[in-house]
Enzyme design. Structure first.
Site, PDB file in Angstrom:
ATOM      1  N   HIS A  54      -6.738  58.059   4.522  1.00 24.29           N
ATOM      2  CA  HIS A  54      -7.651  56.919   4.621  1.00 24.29           C
ATOM      3  C   HIS A  54      -8.623  57.048   5.785  1.00 24.29           C
ATOM      4  O   HIS A  54      -8.980  56.047   6.412  1.00 24.29           O
ATOM      5  CB  HIS A  54      -6.846  55.627   4.756  1.00 24.29           C
ATOM      6  N   GLU A 157       5.816  54.262  -3.325  1.00 19.22           N
ATOM      7  CA  GLU A 157       4.741  53.294  -3.500  1.00 19.22           C
ATOM      8  C   GLU A 157       4.634  52.820  -4.946  1.00 19.22           C
ATOM      9  O   GLU A 157       3.604  52.299  -5.361  1.00 19.22           O
ATOM     10  CB  GLU A 157       3.415  53.922  -3.055  1.00 19.22           C
ATOM     11  N   ASP A 183       0.812  49.333  -1.003  1.00 22.78           N
ATOM     12  CA  ASP A 183       0.590  50.023  -2.267  1.00 22.78           C
ATOM     13  C   ASP A 183       1.659  49.653  -3.286  1.00 22.78           C
ATOM     14  O   ASP A 183       1.376  49.563  -4.487  1.00 22.78           O
ATOM     15  CB  ASP A 183       0.559  51.532  -2.049  1.00 22.78           C
TER      16      ASP A 183
END
Length: 266
Positions: A54, A157, A183
């Protein structure tokens, strides 16, 4: 900690986990300079990870920060954007002492991560010669020693990951199973921030139970805003806590200072 100045390698994270302790970690997503390592060390964190999933950080930036971390005596991991050898082996060759693999949902995927992260006979990581983690020294049993200090974290996730929790946790070479809480909420079709949903507690309970069966550990991710839940899950058995990002730490501290001045206005 991986001590490049001594004759052997060891990891603070693994040492603390094996002693029954709780490991604190922060995430680097904003600050690309090596000074962030000194901030992390001064703050007292056991470890940190560079978030390549990210952030726009490059492998070169990762190398600079990770090499500084080795010199400072702080364990540095990297969360890769995809779970492929070209990322996993490169962040480890760059000086990181662990890898975080997002979105792992099966034992086969976990084995592929280990395969890229560990040298033979555990995996098939490519041999690169001199490594930052050893201070570029040639040491006896190089591959065995580097394997021993390399931490492999796989992230749960999805519902599929939870369904395969026993099989994933049992994969040789996996050290930590970390719940990516945000997530997971999204994948389960639950509202963002619905951390009190029973499905979240059930997910942690499932991961902790599966990991305990084979001597592995569970990590907490995405709950920086809920220290109460972090405490609950640690009580349940979680042992690695991702506390938040450099971006959020800076933003929260800046907001607090601005608000303190705003109330002084007349």
């Amino acid at each position: 900690i991986v001590n490049v100045m001594s004759g052997s390698l060891h990891s603070t994270v693994k040492d603390k986990l094996n002693a029954g302790g709780v490991v604190s970690s922060m995430t680097v997503r904003l600050v690309p300079s090596v000074e962030i390592v000194q901030v992390i060390k001064l703050a007292g964190f056991d470890s940190f990870y560079i978030d390549l999933e990210h952030s726009p950080f490059s492998i070169e930036t990762t190398n600079q920060i990770a090499t500084m971390a080795l010199a400072a005596g702080v364990d540095c991991f990297a969360r890769v954007p995809v779970n492929t050898p070209d990322y996993i082996s490169r962040v480890l060759d760059s000086g990181c002492t662990g890898v975080i693999a997002p979105g792992v949902s099966s034992a086969a995927e976990a084995r592929a991560v280990v395969d890229a992260a560990k040298y033979a006979p555990v995996g098939s990581r490519g041999v690169s010669g001199a490594l930052p983690v050893t201070g570029f020294r040639v040491i006896p049993d190089l591959h065995a020693e580097v394997n021993a200090v390399t931490t492999v974290i796989v992230m749960f996730e999805s519902g599929a990951a939870l369904a395969a929790a026993d099989e994933i946790a049992a994969v040789e070479g996996v050290d930590i199973v970390m719940i990516g809480t945000n997530d997971l909420l999204a994948e389960l079709g639950l509202p963002a921030g619905d951390f009190d949903n029973p499905a979240i507690k059930d997910a942690y309970a499932r991961a902790i139970e599966a990991s305990a069966k084979c001597g592995k550990y569970v990590g907490i991710g995405g709950l920086a805003s809920r220290p109460d839940l972090v405490a609950d899950f640690v009580q349940m058995g979680a042992r690695y806590v991702s506390t938040g990002t450099d971006l959020n730490f800076l933003l929260n501290a800046a907001r607090e200072k601005a608000e303190a001045i705003a109330v002084l206005e007349v």
